[in-house]
Write a protein that holds these residues in place. Structure first.
Motif, short mmCIF file in Angstrom:
data_model
loop_
_atom_site.label_atom_id
_atom_site.label_comp_id
_atom_site.label_asym_id
_atom_site.label_seq_id
_atom_site.Cartn_x
_atom_site.Cartn_y
_atom_site.Cartn_z
N ALA A 196 8.68 70.37 -15.34
CA ALA A 196 9.67 71.34 -14.86
C ALA A 196 9.27 71.93 -13.52
O ALA A 196 10.12 72.22 -12.68
N LEU A 197 7.98 72.11 -13.29
CA LEU A 197 7.49 72.71 -12.06
C LEU A 197 7.61 71.76 -10.87
O LEU A 197 8.04 72.16 -9.79
N THR A 198 7.25 70.51 -11.05
CA THR A 198 7.21 69.57 -9.93
C THR A 198 8.51 68.82 -9.71
O THR A 198 8.76 68.36 -8.61
N SER A 199 9.33 68.69 -10.70
CA SER A 199 10.55 67.90 -10.56
C SER A 199 11.71 68.81 -10.18
O SER A 199 11.98 69.80 -10.83
N LYS A 200 12.39 68.41 -9.12
CA LYS A 200 13.59 69.14 -8.75
C LYS A 200 14.73 68.83 -9.72
O LYS A 200 15.61 69.63 -9.93
N GLN A 201 14.70 67.65 -10.28
CA GLN A 201 15.71 67.25 -11.24
C GLN A 201 15.17 67.54 -12.64
O GLN A 201 14.30 66.84 -13.14
N SER A 202 15.68 68.55 -13.25
CA SER A 202 15.22 68.90 -14.59
C SER A 202 15.97 68.10 -15.66
O SER A 202 15.83 68.38 -16.85
N LEU A 203 16.74 67.11 -15.24
CA LEU A 203 17.44 66.27 -16.21
C LEU A 203 16.48 65.43 -17.04
O LEU A 203 16.85 64.95 -18.11
N LEU A 204 15.26 65.27 -16.55
CA LEU A 204 14.28 64.50 -17.31
C LEU A 204 13.84 65.23 -18.58
O LEU A 204 13.34 64.62 -19.51
N LEU A 205 14.04 66.54 -18.62
CA LEU A 205 13.65 67.30 -19.80
C LEU A 205 14.66 67.20 -20.93
O LEU A 205 14.32 67.41 -22.09
N ILE A 206 15.90 66.85 -20.62
CA ILE A 206 16.93 66.77 -21.65
C ILE A 206 16.63 65.68 -22.68
O ILE A 206 16.69 65.95 -23.88
N PRO A 207 16.27 64.44 -22.27
CA PRO A 207 15.92 63.44 -23.29
C PRO A 207 14.69 63.86 -24.11
O PRO A 207 14.64 63.61 -25.32
N CYS A 208 13.73 64.51 -23.49
CA CYS A 208 12.55 64.95 -24.22
C CYS A 208 12.91 66.02 -25.26
O CYS A 208 12.41 65.99 -26.38
N ALA A 209 13.78 66.94 -24.88
CA ALA A 209 14.21 67.99 -25.83
C ALA A 209 15.01 67.37 -26.97
O ALA A 209 14.85 67.76 -28.14
N LEU A 210 15.87 66.40 -26.65
CA LEU A 210 16.65 65.72 -27.69
C LEU A 210 15.73 64.95 -28.64
O LEU A 210 15.91 64.99 -29.85
N PHE A 211 14.73 64.29 -28.07
CA PHE A 211 13.76 63.57 -28.89
C PHE A 211 13.00 64.53 -29.81
O PHE A 211 12.78 64.24 -30.98
N LEU A 212 12.63 65.67 -29.29
CA LEU A 212 11.91 66.66 -30.09
C LEU A 212 12.79 67.15 -31.25
O LEU A 212 12.33 67.26 -32.39
N TYR A 213 14.05 67.43 -30.96
CA TYR A 213 14.97 67.93 -32.00
C TYR A 213 15.18 66.89 -33.09
O TYR A 213 15.07 67.19 -34.29
N VAL A 214 15.48 65.66 -32.71
CA VAL A 214 15.73 64.61 -33.69
C VAL A 214 14.44 64.27 -34.44
O VAL A 214 14.45 64.01 -35.65
N GLY A 215 13.31 64.29 -33.73
CA GLY A 215 12.03 64.01 -34.38
C GLY A 215 11.69 65.03 -35.46
O GLY A 215 11.20 64.68 -36.53
N VAL A 216 11.97 66.30 -35.19
CA VAL A 216 11.71 67.34 -36.18
C VAL A 216 12.63 67.16 -37.39
O VAL A 216 12.21 67.33 -38.54
N ALA A 217 13.88 66.79 -37.14
CA ALA A 217 14.81 66.56 -38.25
C ALA A 217 14.34 65.39 -39.12
O ALA A 217 14.36 65.49 -40.36
N TYR A 218 13.91 64.30 -38.50
CA TYR A 218 13.39 63.17 -39.26
C TYR A 218 12.12 63.54 -40.01
O TYR A 218 11.92 63.12 -41.14
N GLN A 219 11.27 64.34 -39.37
CA GLN A 219 10.03 64.71 -40.03
C GLN A 219 10.28 65.57 -41.26
O GLN A 219 9.61 65.42 -42.27
N ARG A 220 11.24 66.46 -41.21
CA ARG A 220 11.55 67.28 -42.38
C ARG A 220 12.04 66.42 -43.54
O ARG A 220 11.63 66.61 -44.68
N LYS A 221 12.93 65.46 -43.23
CA LYS A 221 13.41 64.56 -44.27
C LYS A 221 12.25 63.71 -44.81
O LYS A 221 12.11 63.54 -46.02
N TYR A 222 11.42 63.22 -43.92
CA TYR A 222 10.29 62.38 -44.29
C TYR A 222 9.30 63.13 -45.17
O TYR A 222 8.82 62.61 -46.17
N MET A 223 8.98 64.36 -44.81
CA MET A 223 7.98 65.12 -45.56
C MET A 223 8.46 65.46 -46.96
O MET A 223 7.67 65.50 -47.90
#
Length: 153
Positions: free
Chosen positions: A25-52
């Motif tokens: 976020a600090l070095t990139s002028k385009q913060s669009l790169l954070l959107i896929p990471c945030a989406l991955f984190l959200y879906v990953g947590v949902a899968y982990q809850r089901k998995y656990m």
């Protein structure tokens, strides 16, 4: 004994993830790169809850089927001479095989669940993070009107 190293590794990994997000976020002028990471984190947590939830139940079932095997082994070892005298070796072997089969079914299901989770996380990483990020980088480098320095990505 393993709790200390696990907490240490978890703390290190969380710190590294937070620092990575901060520096992106600090070095990139385009913060669009954070959107896929945030989406991955959200879906990953949902899968982990089901998995656990599933993993907890399957581990409970495995422990339930594990106790008759241990009990059977101890009782057969105590009465080994009686089994031989009565000629019940085949009966003991068949019953023990059935108990082991039931326990092995649960173990195989747990291994399958672990493989399912790892495969889903890898596919999510590919679809939600890697492809969009590489696509964005290639777009900016080859098609974009503006020129950016590669170290800013």
């Amino acid at each position: 004994m393993t709790l200390g190293p696990l907490i240490s590794n978890f703390s290190l990994e969380i710190t590294l993830v937070i620092l990575d997000i901060y520096f992106i976020a600090l070095t990139s002028k385009q913060s669009l790169l954070l959107i896929p990471c945030a989406l991955f984190l959200y879906v990953g947590v949902a899968y982990q809850r089901k998995y656990m939830k599933l993993k907890r139940e399957l581990t409970r079932l495995q422990n339930i089927t594990n106790s008759p095997v241990i009990g059977w082994c101890t009782s057969v070892l105590k009465s080994c001479t009686e089994v031989r005298v009565l000629g019940k070796q085949n009966y003991v072997r068949e019953l023990f095989t059935r108990l082991i089969d039931e326990n092995t079914k649960n173990t195989l299901i747990i291994y399958g669940l672990d493989g399912w989770f790892q495969t889903r996380i890898s596919i999510m990483n590919l679809l939600l993070v890697q492809i969009p990020c590489y696509g964005y980088v290639f777009y900016v480098l080859y098609q974009g009107k503006e020129t950016i320095q590669i170290e800013l990505l």
